[in-house]
Design a protein around this motif. Structure first.
Motif, mmCIF file in Angstrom:
data_model
loop_
_atom_site.group_PDB
_atom_site.id
_atom_site.type_symbol
_atom_site.label_atom_id
_atom_site.label_comp_id
_atom_site.label_asym_id
_atom_site.label_seq_id
_atom_site.Cartn_x
_atom_site.Cartn_y
_atom_site.Cartn_z
ATOM 1 N N GLU A 53 -6.894 -6.692 0.231
ATOM 2 C CA GLU A 53 -5.796 -5.848 0.729
ATOM 3 C C GLU A 53 -6.327 -4.805 1.713
ATOM 4 O O GLU A 53 -5.727 -4.567 2.771
ATOM 5 N N ASP B 28 -7.109 -6.524 5.019
ATOM 6 C CA ASP B 28 -5.881 -6.800 5.773
ATOM 7 C C ASP B 28 -5.332 -5.534 6.416
ATOM 8 O O ASP B 28 -4.942 -5.526 7.583
ATOM 9 N N CYS C 85 -5.107 -4.952 10.352
ATOM 10 C CA CYS C 85 -3.743 -4.830 10.858
ATOM 11 C C CYS C 85 -3.586 -3.548 11.659
ATOM 12 O O CYS C 85 -2.952 -3.540 12.723
ATOM 13 N N ARG D 93 -4.624 -13.952 9.163
ATOM 14 C CA ARG D 93 -5.080 -14.605 7.934
ATOM 15 C C ARG D 93 -3.984 -15.567 7.524
ATOM 16 O O ARG D 93 -2.829 -15.155 7.351
ATOM 17 N N TYR E 95 -0.598 -12.847 3.727
ATOM 18 C CA TYR E 95 -0.811 -11.718 4.635
ATOM 19 C C TYR E 95 0.525 -11.322 5.251
ATOM 20 O O TYR E 95 1.194 -12.139 5.898
#
Length: 461
Positions: A52, A55, A59, A71, A224
C-alpha cells in the motif's frame, strides 16, 4: 529518439524491499540507462502495508510528470478475433521491414522492433519445438500486450523519467519475457512472486535479480486503485514549503568545472558547540534551487544541502518533483548551475538527490551519538521566499510521525522556500532536512531526521 534504440544496463544495487524499489532510479548517460528487473519472493507480516505504501508513493509521484506507474493483476488474454487480426498485421509489417520497425508508434517503432527480435530469440532458444509459427504466435502476443499494457506507461515516453511496472506471480515464459521486453524501454519492473517463482530454465538466463521477503503463500493482493490515493490528503494542515519566488533566467548558465574548489573535502565541524556566528558560516554549504518547467519558466524554489563532493545535493522530493530542470545558486559564487540530473528520489521520505557539475564542500550529517531531545537548540538555514540562505534559531519542540515517517518538530522560523534546507545541531551537523510547516500555528515546522537521511544518501557522501 525516433529511429534510435535505448541501451539499457541492469542494476540490482539497493533493491531489497518494496520501499527501495520506489526510490530506485537508474542513471541515464547519453543513450544508456540503468534499469531494474527484480523479483520479490514470498511475503512477510508487513507485506500488504508495504505494498500500500509503495502504491501511494508512486501514485503521488505520477502527477509530477517525472514518473509513470502501473500495477496490474495480470496480463490480458488475446482472444477477440479482431485483436488477433490486428496484431497479426503488426507482426507481418514487422517481418516485411526486416524486423526493423514494429507497431504504430513512430517514436517507439525501432526500439519495439529490436526488443521483439531479441525476446523472440530468447523464447525460441528455450523451446526445442520452436518453429516459425510458434515464434509468430509469441510475437503477436507480445505486440498485443505492448499495445494494451505497455503503452499505459509509455504514452508520453521519456527515458529520462522514472517508469515502473509491477505485476504479481509471473511464471509463464511468455509473460516473463514480456516483462523483460518492457525493461528495454527503460522501465523498472517488479514481479511480486507471492505464490511461486519462475522456472529454473528462466532463472538460469539471469535476466532478473531477486530478493526474499518470506515464504510463499496464497495471498489476496488488493487491486491498485490510484483514485483512492489521489483523494487522500497527507495531513490537512501540513503544507509543503516550496516557494513561488522566481529567478532571472538571464543569469542561468552551466559551468563545466570549478578547478579552484577541486581539493575541497567534507566540511568538518569543530567538535564542540559553536556560536551562532560560526554556524551561520555553514550557509556556504546550503544552496538555493529554482525549479523550471519544460519552457524554461521558473515555477518555484527551494533549498538543498551539499552532501557529496562530486556535485551531490540533498533536497526534498516535492522540491524536485515537477521540474524539467533546476538552477542551483551557491553562496560566494556568482555563477548559477543548471542541471536536469535527479539521481535518486523517495516520495515516501520526501527526499531527492540532484547533481551539479561542480566540486562541493559538504556538511557533516549527525551520526546519532546521543538521542535528540526536546528543548535541544537548533539552527535552520534555507531560502524562505527566495531570500537566499537565511539563518534562524530555535529548539526541537517534539517528535512526530507524519505519513508513517518519523519527523522532528522544531521552532526555528521557516517559510515557503525553506524546504530542503538544513536543520543543524550546535555542533554544525545536519540533524534534519526542513520539509514542511503547519500554517495555522507559529513556528511549527517539521524536518525529516538524520536516520532517514543516512539511509538515503548512502553512497553519495
Amino acid at each position: 529518439m525516433k529511429g534510435q534504440n535505448l541501451n539499457v544496463r541492469y542494476n540490482i544495487k539497493m533493491i531489497s524491499s518494496l520501499d527501495a524499489f520506489v526510490g530506485a532510479k537508474g542513471n541515464k548517460n547519453g543513450s544508456e540507462k540503468e534499469v531494474y528487473f527484480i523479483r520479490a519472493l514470498g511475503t512477510n507480516t508487513t507485506y500488504l502495508k508495504d505494498l500500500e505504501n509503495m502504491d501511494r508513493a508512486l501514485c503521488e509521484c505520477v502527477p509530477t510528470a517525472q514518473c509513470s506507474y502501473i500495477r496490474i493483476e495480470g496480463l490480458p488474454q488475446l482472444a477477440a478475433v479482431e485483436d488477433v487480426a490486428c496484431y497479426t498485421k503488426w507482426y507481418e509489417d514487422w517481418i516485411a521491414s526486416g524486423r526493423k520497425r514494429a507497431g504504430i508508434y513512430p517514436e517507439l517503432e525501432s526500439i519495439l522492433a529490436t526488443a521483439c527480435d531479441k525476446v523472440a530469440a530468447f523464447f525460441c532458444s528455450m523451446n526445442s519445438q520452436s518453429n516459425a509459427s510458434i515464434e509468430k504466435n509469441f510475437v503477436v502476443k507480445l505486440l498485443f500486450w505492448f499495445d494494451k499494457v505497455g503503452m499505459k506507461l509509455l504514452s508520453e515516453w521519456n527515458p529520462q523519467h522514472s517508469m515502473k511496472f509491477v505485476i504479481p506471480n509471473v511464471s509463464k515464459k511468455q509473460e516473463y519475457l514480456f516483462c523483460y521486453l518492457l525493461t528495454m524501454f527503460g522501465v523498472d519492473v517488479l514481479l511480486l512472486q507471492t505464490e511461486t517463482d519462475i522456472e529454473e530454465e528462466l532463472e538460469k538466463r539471469n535476466l532478473s535479480a531477486k530478493f526474499v521477503l518470506g515464504g510463499f503463500q496464497k495471498i489476496s493482493i488488493p487491486k491498485y486503485s490510484p483514485e483512492i490515493y489521489k483523494e487522500e490528503k497527507a495531513v490537512s494542515n501540513v503544507t509543503r514549503q516550496r516557494s513561488p519566488v522566481t529567478l532571472d533566467m538571464n543569469t542561468v548558465r552551466k559551468r563545466p568545472s570549478a578547478r579552484k574548489t577541486q581539493n575541497m573535502q567534507t566540511r568538518e565541524t569543530k567538535g564542540h558547540e559553536m556560536e551562532f556566528e560560526e554556524l551561520a558560516q555553514l550557509a556556504s554549504s546550503i544552496v538555493m534551487i529554482t525549479i523550471h518547467d519544460h519552457r524554461g519558466e521558473a515555477i518555484g524554489s527551494g533549498s538543498g544541502i551539499m552532501i557529496g563532493r562530486d556535485g551531490y545535493i540533498l533536497t526534498n522530493n516535492h522540491v524536485a518533483a515537477g521540474g524539467k530542470f533546476y538552477s542551483v545558486r551557491i553562496e560566494d559564487d556568482d555563477l548559477i548551475y543548471k542541471t536536469d540530473e535527479v539521481i535518486k528520489y523517495n516520495p515516501v521520505l520526501d527526499l531527492a538527490v540532484i547533481r551539479i557539475d561542480r566540486r562541493l564542500n559538504p556538511l557533516s550529517v549527525y551520526r546519532g551519538e546521543k538521542r535528540l531531545v526536546r528543548g535541544q537548540k537548533v539552527v535552520a538555514i534555507g531560502s524562505p521566499l527566495g531570500l537566499f540562505n537565511s539563518v534562524s534559531d530555535g529548539i526541537i519542540s517534539g517528535f512526530r510521525r507524519i505519513d508513517d515517517v518519523d519527523m522532528i518538530q522544531f521552532t526555528a522560523p521557516t517559510s515557503h522556500g525553506s524546504s530542503g534546507g538544513a536543520v543543524l545541531n550546535m555542533m554544525g551537523e545536519v540533524i534534519g532536512i526542513s520539509t514542511a510547516g503547519i500554517d495555522n500555528g507559529q513556528n511549527l515546522n517539521l524536518a525529516v531526521g538524520y536516520e532517514n537521511i543516512w539511509g538515503f544518501i548512502k553512497g553519495f557522501t
